[in-house]
Design an enzyme around this catalytic site. Structure first.
Site: not given
Ligand code: 13P
Length: 253
Positions: A13, A15, A99, A101, A172, A178, A218
């Site tokens: 992903n 982003k 997601h 976010e 997640e 992150g 992560s």
């Molecule tokens: P990270 O792998 O950067 O923690 O992000 C995970 C994520 O949000 C994948 O959709």
């Protein structure tokens, strides 16, 4: 069912990262170290404006291109939005919905809105990566499964049993995204197996056995092997580590 029968999914992903130019360069770099992804469903979800570029760039690598978002209406006066039909027409196989976010950071998307998005994507032949997961305060107050069940139930209510063939659940935990704080393999497995048990009661034992539940938060070249060894972890949704060519090591693990 033994996990061997569920095909692994490794999804990136990106982003809001990578221009079209950087996407082409990334594909070239990847080709040097991994001519073709072989063993699993491998995809990278990219910003909508880079889908066509990514499709061309990743074709020989056997990496599918996914979208990061979709609007819940079929078409109309929704400036700036992208429909499921548009994604399908470009050849997009998967779209991420729900997601964290979009639930918590850039938009306050509700469980019901996310279910509508999943429904419209599936109706247009685009598979869904349905993200669910709890905030740190939910985990600390013992509400992890309460939150995950509510997020899943909205989609269970909106789609039919057969639709689950085309849905991948991405667990997640928001506190692991992150942050470098991965859920340990045991913590992730515990929640994955509870999610599978919930799917058995909310939909059917067959759906619970077959649905792929991938982990995100992560994931790195260092922790992917131990996570992947767990029975109910069927792959990964990878953020930061999918932006570097050593994403290949996660695919190969
Ligand atoms: P990270 O792998 O950067 O923690 O992000 C995970 C994520 O949000 C994948 O959709």
């Amino acid at each position: 069912m033994n996990r061997r029968y569920r095909k692994t999914v490794i999804a990136g992903n990106w982003k809001m990262n990578m221009t079209a130019t950087e996407t082409k360069k990334f594909a070239e770099d990847l080709k040097k170290i991994m001519p073709r992804a072989k063993w699993c469903d491998t995809l990278i979800c990219v910003p909508a404006c880079n889908i066509s570029t990514a499709m061309k760039a990743f074709k020989d690598l056997r990496i599918s291109v996914g979208a990061e978002n979709v609007y819940f209406e079929e078409k109309g006066a929704y400036t700036g939005e992208v429909s499921a039909d548009m994604l399908k027409d470009l050849g997009v196989k998967y779209v991420i919905v729900g997601h964290s976010e979009r639930r918590h950071t850039v938009a306050a998307e509700s469980n019901e809105l996310i279910a509508e998005k999943a429904k419209v994507a599936l109706a247009n032949g685009v598979k869904v990566i349905l993200c669910i997961g709890e905030l740190l305060e939910d985990r600390e107050s013992g509400k992890t499964m309460e939150v995950c069940k509510a997020q899943l139930q909205a989609v269970v209510d909106a789609v039919e049993e057969k639709d689950w063939e085309n849905i991948v659940i991405a667990y997640e935990p928001v506190w692991a995204i992150g942050t470098g704080k991965t859920a340990t393999p045991d913590v992730a497995e515990e929640t994955h197996s509870q999610i599978r048990a919930f799917m058995a009661s909310a939909v059917s034992p067959a759906v619970a056995e077959n649905v792929r539940i991938i982990y995100g938060g992560s994931v790195s070249t260092k922790n992917c092997k131990d996570l992947m060894a767990k029975e109910d972890i069927d792959g990964f949704l990878v953020g930061g580590a999918s932006l570097k060519p050593d994403f290949v090591d996660i695919i190969n693990c």
